[in-house]
Design a protein around this motif. Structure first.
Motif, PDB file in Angstrom:
ATOM      1  N   LEU A   1      36.753  -1.644  87.147  1.00 46.45           N
ATOM      2  CA  LEU A   1      36.468  -3.082  87.268  1.00 46.45           C
ATOM      3  C   LEU A   1      35.079  -3.402  86.721  1.00 46.45           C
ATOM      4  N   SER A   2      34.120  -2.533  87.073  1.00 50.87           N
ATOM      5  CA  SER A   2      32.750  -2.741  86.586  1.00 50.87           C
ATOM      6  C   SER A   2      32.691  -2.626  85.071  1.00 50.87           C
ATOM      7  N   PHE A   3      33.400  -1.631  84.518  1.00 49.88           N
ATOM      8  CA  PHE A   3      33.417  -1.448  83.068  1.00 49.88           C
ATOM      9  C   PHE A   3      34.055  -2.648  82.377  1.00 49.88           C
ATOM     10  N   ALA A   4      35.135  -3.146  82.976  1.00 52.92           N
ATOM     11  CA  ALA A   4      35.828  -4.301  82.395  1.00 52.92           C
ATOM     12  C   ALA A   4      34.937  -5.525  82.416  1.00 52.92           C
ATOM     13  N   ALA A   5      34.165  -5.693  83.509  1.00 52.38           N
ATOM     14  CA  ALA A   5      33.255  -6.842  83.604  1.00 52.38           C
ATOM     15  C   ALA A   5      32.187  -6.760  82.535  1.00 52.38           C
ATOM     16  N   CYS A   6      31.639  -5.537  82.341  1.00 47.51           N
ATOM     17  CA  CYS A   6      30.596  -5.382  81.333  1.00 47.51           C
ATOM     18  C   CYS A   6      31.150  -5.606  79.931  1.00 47.51           C
ATOM     19  N   SER A   7      32.347  -5.049  79.693  1.00 47.98           N
ATOM     20  CA  SER A   7      32.903  -5.156  78.354  1.00 47.98           C
ATOM     21  C   SER A   7      33.338  -6.572  78.031  1.00 47.98           C
ATOM     22  N   SER A   8      33.522  -7.426  79.064  1.00 48.72           N
ATOM     23  CA  SER A   8      33.944  -8.806  78.813  1.00 48.72           C
ATOM     24  C   SER A   8      32.779  -9.695  78.386  1.00 48.72           C
ATOM     25  N   LYS A   9      31.584  -9.183  78.463  1.00 47.52           N
ATOM     26  CA  LYS A   9      30.427  -9.969  78.029  1.00 47.52           C
ATOM     27  C   LYS A   9      30.460 -10.163  76.519  1.00 47.52           C
ATOM     28  N   LYS A  10      30.064 -11.330  76.078  1.00 42.44           N
ATOM     29  CA  LYS A  10      30.013 -11.615  74.649  1.00 42.44           C
ATOM     30  C   LYS A  10      28.716 -11.070  74.067  1.00 42.44           C
ATOM     31  N   ASN A  11      28.811 -10.618  72.846  1.00 45.88           N
ATOM     32  CA  ASN A  11      27.638 -10.033  72.191  1.00 45.88           C
ATOM     33  C   ASN A  11      26.752 -11.121  71.596  1.00 45.88           C
ATOM     34  N   ALA A  12      25.453 -10.961  71.724  1.00 42.66           N
ATOM     35  CA  ALA A  12      24.472 -11.886  71.144  1.00 42.66           C
ATOM     36  C   ALA A  12      23.409 -11.087  70.404  1.00 42.66           C
ATOM     37  N   ASP A  13      22.751 -11.732  69.472  1.00 40.52           N
ATOM     38  CA  ASP A  13      21.652 -11.087  68.747  1.00 40.52           C
ATOM     39  C   ASP A  13      20.357 -11.117  69.553  1.00 40.52           C
ATOM     40  N   LEU A  14      20.251 -12.111  70.423  1.00 37.28           N
ATOM     41  CA  LEU A  14      19.026 -12.304  71.206  1.00 37.28           C
ATOM     42  C   LEU A  14      19.365 -13.025  72.500  1.00 37.28           C
ATOM     43  N   ILE A  15      18.774 -12.588  73.587  1.00 36.03           N
ATOM     44  CA  ILE A  15      18.856 -13.294  74.865  1.00 36.03           C
ATOM     45  C   ILE A  15      17.439 -13.567  75.353  1.00 36.03           C
ATOM     46  N   VAL A  16      17.162 -14.794  75.676  1.00 33.69           N
ATOM     47  CA  VAL A  16      15.891 -15.200  76.274  1.00 33.69           C
ATOM     48  C   VAL A  16      16.197 -15.735  77.669  1.00 33.69           C
ATOM     49  N   HIS A  17      15.493 -15.222  78.672  1.00 36.91           N
ATOM     50  CA  HIS A  17      15.774 -15.667  80.050  1.00 36.91           C
ATOM     51  C   HIS A  17      14.486 -15.747  80.851  1.00 36.91           C
TER      52      HIS A  17
END
Length: 545
Positions: A13-29
């Motif tokens: 479940l944890s792997f599936a949650a991580c893999s469902s994230k969309k890829n970005a070139d940059l994240i600013v938070h």
């Protein structure tokens, strides 16, 4: 056994949650993100991909929904859309960096001293060229005359451009090369005389007499100048600049430097008015690339208030023998505007005096007739009669103003205009009310290129010294949210670029700037000193403090 299955299931479940994230070139938070969107939303984070904002929201939502090899925690620092300067002279800034800097001189004697120091460092120069003097800042506020220049530089021609770019000061050698005599006459310009001889000061159209005989930079020189100007602008958080009047050759140079990936800052170019440019660009039509917008023509109705070339409806209070002048006749202006009205190009007309503003607003009205989407602009809109403000709304005219002009001119503007007429000058709030927006630029190198100076001048209506106490004509100050939009999203609208950038929103180009201090919250006296930490264009970091 059951325990092992539970552990395996949780891992999957944890792997599936991580893999469902969309890829970005940059994240600013973990930032304070002023989006400058239509509701002036404040966010905490965003993701960028392929040079565009992918998503904007809370830090939790962005980190949960996206992943990237480049993640930046800004620790509460403020982020704004990339700053705009919709009325400037980008190439002119580069040229000024090559000349003697006369900005801030306290007397003509100081001008001479700076010229001597510059000449000592550039002994092989054919002409001695400088810019930035302003006689209004000197104890003797009269225009200078050539005698001191002649004594200091008898053997080299000298040309010194006034701070506003609407007057030059020449020595006798330069006057001779330019062919200027007591009998020389130039429509739309003035050759100042004393004792029936030229003093050396040429105003507005008369400046062309000098410029036609001066050495001109070649393409290699201009490339170097543009790249130098880019370095300055990026360090100040500017991601889109402008060139208020370029000829075809210079426009094509800018376009080529963008193609060569040497020039990365975005440029909104106004085409200089003239028959060759009209003939070529009206046939070609407006065009827009990733970094360049060419869809407007720059017209000059009049000159500048500081050199008394601005065209007024009644004479100058401090020089009643003149009311200024137009640089083109009403017939010439109407002809050019009619051609533009028949095309898809914007008309961006320089109007300083109330007579120039009155004339151009009426010509716009004659051609545009009603509210419209043409986004025609008045550049400067500096002195407007009370009975002309409504025309900005009636014909959807955008006021493109420079807040630092107000704080530079306030020392002497009332002398030029008188106590009643000056109330219609630098009236940013009154202008903004007409269409619910206004565009803020600087007119650099006439003023400093730092956009935070304009933000401060618009909000506080004081200069760097905090003068005057209480602010200059504070009824026309604007709030901070409006000032930010005027140099981001509203400026983008004025440039026909609002669908591309100007705000931090999903789908728009990822142009943004990170400051050390939050200009929306810090005390007004601290705004001018705010530090730019990072400047990004299209998701690429181009400046780092």
């Amino acid at each position: 056994m059951l325990y092992r299955y539970l552990i395996t299931g949780l891992f999957l479940l944890s792997f599936a949650a991580c893999s469902s994230k969309k890829n970005a070139d940059l994240i600013v938070h973990n930032a304070v993100v002023y989006t400058a969107d239509s509701t002036f939303t404040t966010a905490q984070a965003f993701a960028v991909k392929d040079g565009k904002f992918l998503a904007v929201g809370s830090s939790e939502a962005i980190l949960d929904g996206y992943e990237s090899d480049s993640v930046t925690d800004l620790r509460g620092q403020p982020v704004y859309p990339g700053f705009y300067d919709p009325h400037a002279h980008f190439l002119g800034l580069g040229q000024m960096l090559d000349q003697a800097d006369l900005v801030g001189t306290a007397s003509f004697d100081e001008v001479i001293q700076r010229l001597k120091a510059f000449h000592a460092k550039n002994p092989t120069a054919i002409w001695l060229i400088g810019r930035g003097w302003d006689q209004n800042d000197w104890p003797d506020k009269q225009f200078p005359t050539k005698e001191k220049l002649d004594a200091a530089f008898p053997n080299i021609p000298v040309c010194l451009t006034r701070i506003d770019g609407h007057a030059v000061m020449l020595n006798s050698k330069a006057l001779r090369l330019a062919g200027v005599t007591r009998n020389t006459n130039v429509p739309g310009g003035e050759i100042m005389l004393a004792n029936n001889e030229p003093t050396g000061v040429l105003i507005d159209n008369a400046m062309g007499l000098a410029r036609r005989v001066m050495p001109q930079p070649d393409a290699e020189d201009k490339e170097r100048m543009l790249l130098a100007a880019q370095r300055v602008c990026l360090s100040l958080g500017l991601t889109t600049v402008s060139d208020a009047g370029l000829d075809r050759k210079d426009i094509e140079l800018v376009e080529q430097l963008h193609k060569d990936n040497k020039l990365k800052i975005r440029d909104y170019v106004m085409v200089s008015l003239g028959e060759p440019n009209l003939d070529y660009y009206l046939k070609r039509g407006p065009f827009q690339t990733d970094r360049l917008t060419v869809r407007s023509f720059k017209l000059y109705a009049d000159g500048a208030l500081g050199s008394r070339g601005a065209c007024l409806r009644k004479p100058y209070t401090d020089r009643p023998e003149t009311g200024g002048f137009l640089l083109l006749s009403p017939k010439e202006l109407e002809r050019a505007l009619t051609l533009l009205a028949q095309s898809e190009f914007q008309a961006n007309t320089h109007c300083i005096g109330d007579s120039a503003n009155h004339l151009i607003l009426d010509l716009y009205g004659k051609l545009l007739k009603k509210q419209n989407g043409r986004r025609w602009r008045i550049e400067h809109a500096q002195v407007v009669s009370p009975d002309d403000f409504w025309k900005f709304n009636r014909y959807s005219v955008i006021p493109s103003v420079q807040p630092t002009h107000a704080t530079s001119d306030m020392y002497w503007a009332a002398d030029r205009l008188g106590p009643v007429r000056v109330k219609g000058a630098y009236a940013f709030q009154d202008l903004m009310k007409q269409n619910g927006l206004i565009a803020f630029g600087s007119d650099f190198p006439v003023e400093a290129p730092n956009p935070l100076y304009g933000f401060h001048a618009a909000v506080a209506r004081v200069d760097a010294k905090g003068f005057p106490a209480g602010g200059f004509q504070m009824e026309n100050a604007v709030d901070r949210a409006s000032a930010l939009k005027a140099m981001t999203s509203w400026a983008a609208y004025a440039n026909f670029e609002d669908h591309l950038r100007g705000s931090i929103e999903s789908g728009k180009q990822a142009d943004f700037v990170v400051l050390q201090q939050d200009i929306m919250k810090i005390p007004a006296p601290e705004i001018r000193g705010a530090t730019v930490l990072q400047t990004w264009i299209g998701g690429e970091k181009l400046f780092q403090k």
